[in-house]
Motif scaffolding. Structure first.
Motif, PDB file in Angstrom:
ATOM      1  N   THR A  29      -7.118  -5.937   8.964  1.00 36.30           N
ATOM      2  CA  THR A  29      -8.117  -6.411   7.994  1.00 36.30           C
ATOM      3  C   THR A  29      -7.718  -7.772   7.413  1.00 36.30           C
ATOM      4  N   GLU A  30      -8.712  -8.450   6.787  1.00 37.71           N
ATOM      5  CA  GLU A  30      -8.435  -9.729   6.119  1.00 37.71           C
ATOM      6  C   GLU A  30      -7.437  -9.516   4.980  1.00 37.71           C
ATOM      7  N   GLN A  31      -7.562  -8.356   4.280  1.00 36.99           N
ATOM      8  CA  GLN A  31      -6.639  -8.070   3.164  1.00 36.99           C
ATOM      9  C   GLN A  31      -5.203  -7.961   3.670  1.00 36.99           C
ATOM     10  N   ALA A  32      -5.014  -7.298   4.817  1.00 34.16           N
ATOM     11  CA  ALA A  32      -3.655  -7.165   5.362  1.00 34.16           C
ATOM     12  C   ALA A  32      -3.124  -8.535   5.779  1.00 34.16           C
ATOM     13  N   GLY A  33      -4.027  -9.422   6.221  1.00 33.22           N
ATOM     14  CA  GLY A  33      -3.623 -10.793   6.569  1.00 33.22           C
ATOM     15  C   GLY A  33      -3.100 -11.527   5.345  1.00 33.22           C
ATOM     16  N   THR A  34      -3.782 -11.326   4.228  1.00 33.05           N
ATOM     17  CA  THR A  34      -3.343 -11.966   2.983  1.00 33.05           C
ATOM     18  C   THR A  34      -2.019 -11.353   2.504  1.00 33.05           C
ATOM     19  N   MET A  35      -1.877 -10.043   2.652  1.00 34.28           N
ATOM     20  CA  MET A  35      -0.601  -9.392   2.268  1.00 34.28           C
ATOM     21  C   MET A  35       0.542  -9.967   3.103  1.00 34.28           C
ATOM     22  N   ALA A  36       0.266 -10.144   4.400  1.00 36.39           N
ATOM     23  CA  ALA A  36       1.288 -10.695   5.306  1.00 36.39           C
ATOM     24  C   ALA A  36       1.669 -12.104   4.877  1.00 36.39           C
ATOM     25  N   SER A  37       0.652 -12.909   4.602  1.00 33.44           N
ATOM     26  CA  SER A  37       0.887 -14.298   4.218  1.00 33.44           C
ATOM     27  C   SER A  37       1.701 -14.350   2.918  1.00 33.44           C
ATOM     28  N   THR A  38       1.423 -13.414   2.001  1.00 30.84           N
ATOM     29  CA  THR A  38       2.136 -13.383   0.717  1.00 30.84           C
ATOM     30  C   THR A  38       3.617 -13.043   0.904  1.00 30.84           C
ATOM     31  N   VAL A  39       3.916 -11.980   1.655  1.00 29.44           N
ATOM     32  CA  VAL A  39       5.347 -11.605   1.799  1.00 29.44           C
ATOM     33  C   VAL A  39       6.090 -12.540   2.747  1.00 29.44           C
ATOM     34  N   SER A  40       5.339 -13.218   3.631  1.00 27.80           N
ATOM     35  CA  SER A  40       6.009 -14.083   4.617  1.00 27.80           C
ATOM     36  C   SER A  40       6.610 -15.337   3.980  1.00 27.80           C
ATOM     37  N   VAL A  41       6.281 -15.570   2.708  1.00 26.14           N
ATOM     38  CA  VAL A  41       6.844 -16.717   1.985  1.00 26.14           C
ATOM     39  C   VAL A  41       8.323 -16.464   1.656  1.00 26.14           C
ATOM     40  N   TYR A  42       8.723 -15.194   1.544  1.00 24.81           N
ATOM     41  CA  TYR A  42      10.070 -14.875   1.059  1.00 24.81           C
ATOM     42  C   TYR A  42      11.123 -14.956   2.170  1.00 24.81           C
ATOM     43  N   PRO A  43      12.191 -15.734   1.931  1.00 23.35           N
ATOM     44  CA  PRO A  43      13.235 -15.887   2.951  1.00 23.35           C
ATOM     45  C   PRO A  43      13.831 -14.563   3.418  1.00 23.35           C
ATOM     46  N   VAL A  44      13.951 -13.584   2.503  1.00 26.98           N
ATOM     47  CA  VAL A  44      14.568 -12.306   2.853  1.00 26.98           C
ATOM     48  C   VAL A  44      13.717 -11.561   3.901  1.00 26.98           C
ATOM     49  N   VAL A  45      12.416 -11.689   3.786  1.00 27.68           N
ATOM     50  CA  VAL A  45      11.504 -11.053   4.747  1.00 27.68           C
ATOM     51  C   VAL A  45      11.590 -11.783   6.087  1.00 27.68           C
ATOM     52  N   VAL A  89       0.814  -1.215   0.000  1.00 24.92           N
ATOM     53  CA  VAL A  89       0.000   0.000   0.000  1.00 24.92           C
ATOM     54  C   VAL A  89       0.853   1.274   0.000  1.00 24.92           C
ATOM     55  N   LYS A  90       1.835   1.310   0.885  1.00 24.02           N
ATOM     56  CA  LYS A  90       2.638   2.539   0.996  1.00 24.02           C
ATOM     57  C   LYS A  90       3.613   2.685  -0.164  1.00 24.02           C
ATOM     58  N   LYS A  91       4.186   1.566  -0.591  1.00 23.44           N
ATOM     59  CA  LYS A  91       5.208   1.633  -1.645  1.00 23.44           C
ATOM     60  C   LYS A  91       4.663   1.253  -3.020  1.00 23.44           C
ATOM     61  N   GLY A  92       3.470   0.657  -3.050  1.00 18.64           N
ATOM     62  CA  GLY A  92       2.892   0.257  -4.337  1.00 18.64           C
ATOM     63  C   GLY A  92       3.681  -0.821  -5.053  1.00 18.64           C
ATOM     64  N   ILE A  93       4.343  -1.636  -4.278  1.00 17.87           N
ATOM     65  CA  ILE A  93       5.153  -2.714  -4.862  1.00 17.87           C
ATOM     66  C   ILE A  93       4.255  -3.917  -5.178  1.00 17.87           C
ATOM     67  N   ASP A  94       4.575  -4.624  -6.245  1.00 20.21           N
ATOM     68  CA  ASP A  94       3.855  -5.865  -6.546  1.00 20.21           C
ATOM     69  C   ASP A  94       4.394  -6.942  -5.593  1.00 20.21           C
ATOM     70  N   ILE A  95       3.615  -7.253  -4.544  1.00 17.21           N
ATOM     71  CA  ILE A  95       4.144  -8.169  -3.528  1.00 17.21           C
ATOM     72  C   ILE A  95       4.169  -9.624  -3.998  1.00 17.21           C
ATOM     73  N   ASN A  96       3.598  -9.877  -5.172  1.00 12.97           N
ATOM     74  CA  ASN A  96       3.739 -11.232  -5.718  1.00 12.97           C
ATOM     75  C   ASN A  96       5.083 -11.413  -6.412  1.00 12.97           C
ATOM     76  N   SER A  97       5.845 -10.321  -6.531  1.00 10.07           N
ATOM     77  CA  SER A  97       7.180 -10.416  -7.123  1.00 10.07           C
ATOM     78  C   SER A  97       8.228 -10.462  -6.020  1.00 10.07           C
ATOM     79  N   GLU A  98       8.848 -11.614  -5.868  1.00 15.35           N
ATOM     80  CA  GLU A  98       9.869 -11.755  -4.822  1.00 15.35           C
ATOM     81  C   GLU A  98      11.029 -10.782  -5.073  1.00 15.35           C
ATOM     82  N   ALA A  99      11.378 -10.588  -6.346  1.00 15.24           N
ATOM     83  CA  ALA A  99      12.503  -9.707  -6.685  1.00 15.24           C
ATOM     84  C   ALA A  99      12.224  -8.275  -6.223  1.00 15.24           C
TER      85      ALA A  99
END
Ligand code: DC
Length: 224
Positions: free
Chosen positions: A91-107, A46-56
């Motif tokens: 929110t449920e959306q923030a939960g999904t955002m968390a779950s998405t970025v939490s997959v990445y080892p760097v995070v 939301v703040k950075k507008g990054i595509d969080i489905n892109s690990e790169a």
């Protein structure tokens, strides 16, 4: 030596409600690690507008992000680069955002390091997905808290309804099942019960009963 209690389990099992209650009862600090992933996911999306489905893209933005926690009136607040995001991450959306970025080892590496430090010199109850397995492998008490997806969806539904939010119980259960699948099947630190964790199924228990069960487990383990 500090006393550490680790509580893991799927979304909506009651981890934070139970952990907060126990922390108060025992005089421990409660650390909600899900809030740290939520804040990071929200910040990127939301703040950075990054595509969080892109690990790169997430990996490239990670070094400039600092996630910290503080306590105000006994409530944990999460800051990202100095900004308090606690009010927007439930929110449920923030939960999904968390779950998405939490997959990445760097995070994960970033947050696990700070979680580890938080527990080093304090009596803490920490909840999340990898606390007993990765963050605090030496925790004296480890609990795996779970409940059926139908029960968990009903609890979320009642919570949202009470806040006046219109929602569908079927949608909530579908979201919960998807989130569980992602959290349990990712490569890095998937959600699973630690070998030495005690399984507590909360489907047929109320909050007081769950607190009582875990308190008894704590009493039986402390000092061992
Ligand atoms: O507990 P929660 O619903 O606030 O967590 C949000 C998401 O963050 C969860 O779906 C997966 C991720 N998470 C994680 O990977 N590891 C943790 N220790 C805590 C949360």
């Amino acid at each position: 030596m500090s006393m550490n209690i680790a509580i893991d389990g799927p979304a909506g099992a009651g981890k934070s409600t139970i952990a907060k209650r126990l922390a108060k009862q025992l005089g421990f600090i409660y650390i909600d690690t899900g809030a740290m992933y939520r804040a990071m996911g929200y910040y990127f999306a939301v703040k950075k507008g990054i595509d969080i489905n892109s690990e790169a893209e997430v990996a490239a933005a990670c070094p400039e992000v600092e996630v910290t926690i503080a306590y105000e009136n006994g409530e944990q607040q999460v800051y990202v680069n100095g900004e308090n995001l606690s009010g927007v991450i439930r929110t449920e959306q923030a939960g999904t955002m968390a779950s998405t970025v939490s997959v990445y080892p760097v995070v994960r590496a970033k947050l696990v390091e700070s979680q580890h430090k938080l527990a080093e010199n304090a009596d803490v109850i920490m909840d999340g997905r990898d606390i007993g397995t990765v963050v605090l492998p030496n925790a004296q008490v480890k609990i795996y808290l779970t409940a059926s997806s139908a029960t968990r969806a009903k609890r979320r539904y009642d919570e949202l309804k009470a806040k006046g939010v219109e929602c569908s119980i079927e949608e909530i259960e579908k979201d919960i099942i998807e989130r569980d699948y992602r959290d349990m099947n990712r490569e890095t630190s998937p959600l699973k019960q630690a070998e030495d964790a005690v399984l507590v199924d909360t489907s047929d228990l109320d909050i007081d009963e769950v607190v009582e069960v875990i308190f008894k487990i704590y009493e039986s383990k402390k000092g061992k």
